[in-house]
Design a protein around this motif. Structure first.
Motif, PDB file in Angstrom:
ATOM      1  N   MET A   1       0.844  -1.203   0.000  1.00 22.53           N
ATOM      2  CA  MET A   1       0.000   0.000   0.000  1.00 22.53           C
ATOM      3  C   MET A   1       0.875   1.247   0.000  1.00 22.53           C
ATOM      4  SD  MET A   1      -2.440   1.224   3.140  1.00 22.53           S
ATOM      5  CE  MET A   1      -3.132  -0.412   3.225  1.00 22.53           C
ATOM      6  N   PRO A   2       0.630   2.225  -0.867  1.00 22.99           N
ATOM      7  CA  PRO A   2       1.421   3.441  -0.847  1.00 22.99           C
ATOM      8  C   PRO A   2       1.267   4.163   0.481  1.00 22.99           C
ATOM      9  CG  PRO A   2       0.113   3.292  -2.849  1.00 22.99           C
ATOM     10  CD  PRO A   2      -0.365   2.223  -1.945  1.00 22.99           C
ATOM     11  N   THR A   3       2.338   4.686   1.021  1.00 22.34           N
ATOM     12  CA  THR A   3       2.279   5.439   2.260  1.00 22.34           C
ATOM     13  C   THR A   3       2.099   6.906   1.932  1.00 22.34           C
ATOM     14  OG1 THR A   3       4.643   5.866   2.320  1.00 22.34           O
ATOM     15  CG2 THR A   3       3.877   3.795   3.296  1.00 22.34           C
ATOM     16  N   HIS A   4       1.965   7.725   2.988  1.00 20.60           N
ATOM     17  CA  HIS A   4       1.840   9.154   2.757  1.00 20.60           C
ATOM     18  C   HIS A   4       3.126   9.737   2.211  1.00 20.60           C
ATOM     19  CE1 HIS A   4      -2.112   9.426   4.334  1.00 20.60           C
ATOM     20  NE2 HIS A   4      -1.769   9.024   5.511  1.00 20.60           N
ATOM     21  N   GLU A   5       4.232   9.083   2.464  1.00 21.61           N
ATOM     22  CA  GLU A   5       5.504   9.598   1.989  1.00 21.61           C
ATOM     23  C   GLU A   5       5.798   9.154   0.563  1.00 21.61           C
ATOM     24  OE1 GLU A   5       5.063   8.221   5.088  1.00 21.61           O
ATOM     25  OE2 GLU A   5       4.990  10.237   5.923  1.00 21.61           O
ATOM     26  N   SER A   6       4.999   8.276   0.022  1.00 20.60           N
ATOM     27  CA  SER A   6       5.247   7.769  -1.326  1.00 20.60           C
ATOM     28  C   SER A   6       3.981   7.861  -2.157  1.00 20.60           C
ATOM     29  CB  SER A   6       5.710   6.302  -1.265  1.00 20.60           C
ATOM     30  OG  SER A   6       5.805   5.751  -2.549  1.00 20.60           O
ATOM     31  N   ALA A   7       4.040   8.707  -3.150  1.00 21.43           N
ATOM     32  CA  ALA A   7       2.884   8.870  -4.033  1.00 21.43           C
ATOM     33  C   ALA A   7       3.177   8.234  -5.383  1.00 21.43           C
ATOM     34  CB  ALA A   7       2.542  10.347  -4.188  1.00 21.43           C
ATOM     35  N   GLY A   8       3.757   7.056  -5.369  1.00 25.40           N
ATOM     36  CA  GLY A   8       4.083   6.364  -6.598  1.00 25.40           C
ATOM     37  C   GLY A   8       2.852   5.771  -7.259  1.00 25.40           C
ATOM     38  N   GLN A   9       3.068   5.079  -8.364  1.00 26.25           N
ATOM     39  CA  GLN A   9       1.953   4.488  -9.096  1.00 26.25           C
ATOM     40  C   GLN A   9       1.215   3.480  -8.230  1.00 26.25           C
ATOM     41  OE1 GLN A   9       0.780   5.260 -11.940  1.00 26.25           O
ATOM     42  NE2 GLN A   9       2.354   6.527 -12.886  1.00 26.25           N
ATOM     43  N   GLY A  10      -0.083   3.498  -8.264  1.00 24.08           N
ATOM     44  CA  GLY A  10      -0.891   2.549  -7.522  1.00 24.08           C
ATOM     45  C   GLY A  10      -2.018   2.063  -8.403  1.00 24.08           C
ATOM     46  N   SER A  11      -2.943   1.337  -7.797  1.00 18.45           N
ATOM     47  CA  SER A  11      -4.069   0.811  -8.562  1.00 18.45           C
ATOM     48  C   SER A  11      -5.276   0.711  -7.658  1.00 18.45           C
ATOM     49  CB  SER A  11      -3.722  -0.567  -9.144  1.00 18.45           C
ATOM     50  OG  SER A  11      -3.435  -1.481  -8.096  1.00 18.45           O
ATOM     51  N   ALA A  12      -6.419   0.487  -8.275  1.00 20.76           N
ATOM     52  CA  ALA A  12      -7.652   0.238  -7.543  1.00 20.76           C
ATOM     53  C   ALA A  12      -8.064  -1.208  -7.788  1.00 20.76           C
ATOM     54  CB  ALA A  12      -8.749   1.191  -8.006  1.00 20.76           C
ATOM     55  N   THR A  13      -8.697  -1.797  -6.787  1.00 20.52           N
ATOM     56  CA  THR A  13      -9.125  -3.194  -6.890  1.00 20.52           C
ATOM     57  C   THR A  13     -10.633  -3.239  -7.038  1.00 20.52           C
ATOM     58  OG1 THR A  13      -9.188  -3.302  -4.472  1.00 20.52           O
ATOM     59  CG2 THR A  13      -7.191  -4.086  -5.553  1.00 20.52           C
ATOM     60  N   VAL A  14     -11.108  -3.886  -8.109  1.00 18.46           N
ATOM     61  CA  VAL A  14     -12.543  -3.964  -8.344  1.00 18.46           C
ATOM     62  C   VAL A  14     -13.013  -5.392  -8.588  1.00 18.46           C
ATOM     63  CG1 VAL A  14     -12.656  -1.620  -9.284  1.00 18.46           C
ATOM     64  CG2 VAL A  14     -12.280  -3.554 -10.829  1.00 18.46           C
ATOM     65  N   ASP A  15     -12.090  -6.354  -8.615  1.00 15.69           N
ATOM     66  CA  ASP A  15     -12.452  -7.729  -8.972  1.00 15.69           C
ATOM     67  C   ASP A  15     -13.527  -8.317  -8.067  1.00 15.69           C
ATOM     68  OD1 ASP A  15     -10.583  -7.487 -10.926  1.00 15.69           O
ATOM     69  OD2 ASP A  15      -9.076  -8.757  -9.985  1.00 15.69           O
ATOM     70  N   HIS A  16     -13.562  -7.906  -6.798  1.00 17.80           N
ATOM     71  CA  HIS A  16     -14.540  -8.457  -5.856  1.00 17.80           C
ATOM     72  C   HIS A  16     -15.873  -7.719  -5.917  1.00 17.80           C
ATOM     73  CE1 HIS A  16     -12.710  -5.041  -3.871  1.00 17.80           C
ATOM     74  NE2 HIS A  16     -13.696  -5.022  -3.003  1.00 17.80           N
ATOM     75  N   LEU A  17     -15.948  -6.647  -6.717  1.00 19.70           N
ATOM     76  CA  LEU A  17     -17.174  -5.870  -6.833  1.00 19.70           C
ATOM     77  C   LEU A  17     -17.976  -6.325  -8.051  1.00 19.70           C
ATOM     78  CD1 LEU A  17     -15.691  -2.285  -6.288  1.00 19.70           C
ATOM     79  CD2 LEU A  17     -16.883  -3.678  -4.583  1.00 19.70           C
ATOM     80  N   ALA A  18     -19.284  -6.311  -7.927  1.00 19.47           N
ATOM     81  CA  ALA A  18     -20.131  -6.566  -9.091  1.00 19.47           C
ATOM     82  C   ALA A  18     -19.906  -5.452 -10.101  1.00 19.47           C
ATOM     83  CB  ALA A  18     -21.597  -6.619  -8.680  1.00 19.47           C
ATOM     84  N   PRO A  19     -19.895  -5.757 -11.402  1.00 16.84           N
ATOM     85  CA  PRO A  19     -19.638  -4.719 -12.409  1.00 16.84           C
ATOM     86  C   PRO A  19     -20.553  -3.511 -12.300  1.00 16.84           C
ATOM     87  CG  PRO A  19     -19.497  -6.894 -13.403  1.00 16.84           C
ATOM     88  CD  PRO A  19     -20.001  -7.107 -12.000  1.00 16.84           C
ATOM     89  N   ASP A  20     -21.841  -3.733 -12.064  1.00 11.12           N
ATOM     90  CA  ASP A  20     -22.771  -2.606 -11.951  1.00 11.12           C
ATOM     91  C   ASP A  20     -22.405  -1.706 -10.780  1.00 11.12           C
ATOM     92  OD1 ASP A  20     -24.184  -3.407 -14.150  1.00 11.12           O
ATOM     93  OD2 ASP A  20     -25.879  -4.257 -13.045  1.00 11.12           O
ATOM     94  N   LEU A  21     -22.039  -2.322  -9.648  1.00  8.60           N
ATOM     95  CA  LEU A  21     -21.661  -1.547  -8.477  1.00  8.60           C
ATOM     96  C   LEU A  21     -20.390  -0.751  -8.748  1.00  8.60           C
ATOM     97  CD1 LEU A  21     -21.857  -0.683  -5.523  1.00  8.60           C
ATOM     98  CD2 LEU A  21     -20.717  -2.827  -4.884  1.00  8.60           C
ATOM     99  N   ALA A  22     -19.420  -1.388  -9.368  1.00  6.53           N
ATOM    100  CA  ALA A  22     -18.156  -0.698  -9.665  1.00  6.53           C
ATOM    101  C   ALA A  22     -18.392   0.501 -10.571  1.00  6.53           C
ATOM    102  CB  ALA A  22     -17.175  -1.676 -10.303  1.00  6.53           C
ATOM    103  N   ARG A  23     -19.243   0.329 -11.585  1.00  9.94           N
ATOM    104  CA  ARG A  23     -19.534   1.456 -12.485  1.00  9.94           C
ATOM    105  C   ARG A  23     -20.301   2.557 -11.762  1.00  9.94           C
ATOM    106  NH1 ARG A  23     -20.303  -2.926 -16.216  1.00  9.94           N
ATOM    107  NH2 ARG A  23     -22.535  -2.994 -15.706  1.00  9.94           N
ATOM    108  N   THR A  24     -21.213   2.167 -10.872  1.00  9.13           N
ATOM    109  CA  THR A  24     -21.957   3.159 -10.086  1.00  9.13           C
ATOM    110  C   THR A  24     -21.019   3.955  -9.189  1.00  9.13           C
ATOM    111  OG1 THR A  24     -23.998   1.856 -10.094  1.00  9.13           O
ATOM    112  CG2 THR A  24     -23.742   3.464  -8.319  1.00  9.13           C
TER     113      THR A  24
END
Length: 346
Positions: A1-24
């Motif tokens: 997990m990026p810390t406050h001292e590191s604003a490097g590239q990150g990602s979001a996780t959506v695989d566990h979310l239903a597609p409709d919910l993720a889009r909402t």
């Protein structure tokens, strides 16, 4: 997990979310971003006397709201929960009316929305949430309270007392701390002993979870699990969403006086939660560029609709200053009203 001292590239996780919910969730985040931009412009134009930006915290706020059940849960916000209100279904012209100073706490119906009045007291919503949650348990309900606060508020006595009370009585509360690194002008390392808000939970007999606050999927999972735990009668949880306040504390603040704005720019460029969510949707196959462009356009139109609604909303009659002070009026309040009426007639 990026810390406050590191604003490097990150990602979001959506695989566990239903597609409709993720889009909402993306739609709410995009709308909140555009509405935030409109609100800052309204302040610059003199429509709002002041405004507190939520830019950079859209993922944490939208994810927390969509993890709850608006038919039985209750949110207790601070003054920076615009994206929570939006995703929770609050009537947004009424909500934004507070920033125009039309009415304390907003013109929306707090009870119907199950979203408390905007609270500018640092740490103020937290004991209110615990009180509601204890009452909810006593009446046999299944509702859960979401207590919103920031890293600065975590140092307030009200927050500690509320957490201890909730821990002792097993109150169904999710303590939701958006740690955006800055308690106005004071950084974490100068006001959070030990460096972690979530770690404090152990002292109150509850789990403490720290998550990437710019990852909407991670926050949604953490708040969902905490809410279900509370619903099962297993007591409160403290969720610390680690994010960053990329804008000044408010439109009255000059953040360049106390921090290196290059750090904020790195978070804007590399850890923007809206961009992370958009990329995650595409990578998961939940949406394509064309669909997301359409959502962006609809979000922009919705933000403009809210902007126009709050800009043109009529001011309440001045007599309303006296209508909700006490359940039954007092002689002193009646006297003040008579004086006000006489001055208005002059």
């Amino acid at each position: 997990m990026p810390t406050h001292e590191s604003a490097g590239q990150g990602s979001a996780t959506v695989d566990h979310l239903a597609p409709d919910l993720a889009r909402t969730m993306y739609r709410h985040m995009r709308t909140a971003r555009d509405l935030d931009t409109e609100a800052v412009a309204l302040q610059r134009q003199g429509v709002f006397p002041a405004y507190v930006s939520v830019r950079g915290q859209e993922a944490a706020q939208v994810a927390a709201a969509t993890a709850l059940d608006p038919s039985r849960d209750f949110v207790f916000p601070t003054y920076r929960e615009m994206a929570v209100a939006l995703a929770y279904g609050v009537e947004m012209v009424g909500y934004m009316a507070t920033h125009r100073a039309l009415w304390h706490g907003g013109l929306y119906d707090a009870m119907e929305s199950r979203f408390g009045a905007i609270n500018a007291v640092v740490g103020g919503p937290v004991p209110h949430a615990v009180g509601w949650a204890v009452g909810e348990r006593l009446r046999g309900g299944e509702g859960v309270a979401l207590a919103c606060f920031g890293d600065g508020a975590s140092s307030e006595g009200d927050v500690h007392e509320a957490m201890n009370f909730a821990g002792v009585y097993g109150a169904p509360v999710v303590f939701f701390c958006q740690n955006n690194r800055w308690a106005l002008s004071v950084p974490n390392e100068r006001q959070v002993a030990g460096g972690s808000v979530a770690a404090r939970a152990a002292g109150y007999g509850m789990p403490g979870v720290a998550v990437d606050g710019n990852d909407a999927g991670a926050v949604h999972r953490a708040v969902s699990e905490a809410a279900e735990r509370a619903r099962r009668g297993e007591g409160p949880t403290l969720v610390e969403a680690l994010t960053y306040r990329v804008e000044p504390h408010s439109t009255s603040d000059d953040s360049a006086r106390y921090r290196d704005e290059a750090e904020a720019e790195r978070w804007r460029r590399h850890r923007d939660p809206v961009d992370l969510m958009r990329r995650a949707l595409i990578e998961a196959g939940y949406a394509g560029e064309a669909e997301l462009d359409r959502i962006d356009a609809e979000a922009r139109a919705r933000a403009e609709e809210i902007r126009d609604g709050v800009s043109t909303a009529p001011e309440p009659d001045g007599s309303e200053l006296f209508t909700h002070v006490y359940r039954e009026t007092t002689q002193e309040l009646a006297r003040q009203r008579r004086i006000w009426q006489e001055e208005v007639r002059l």
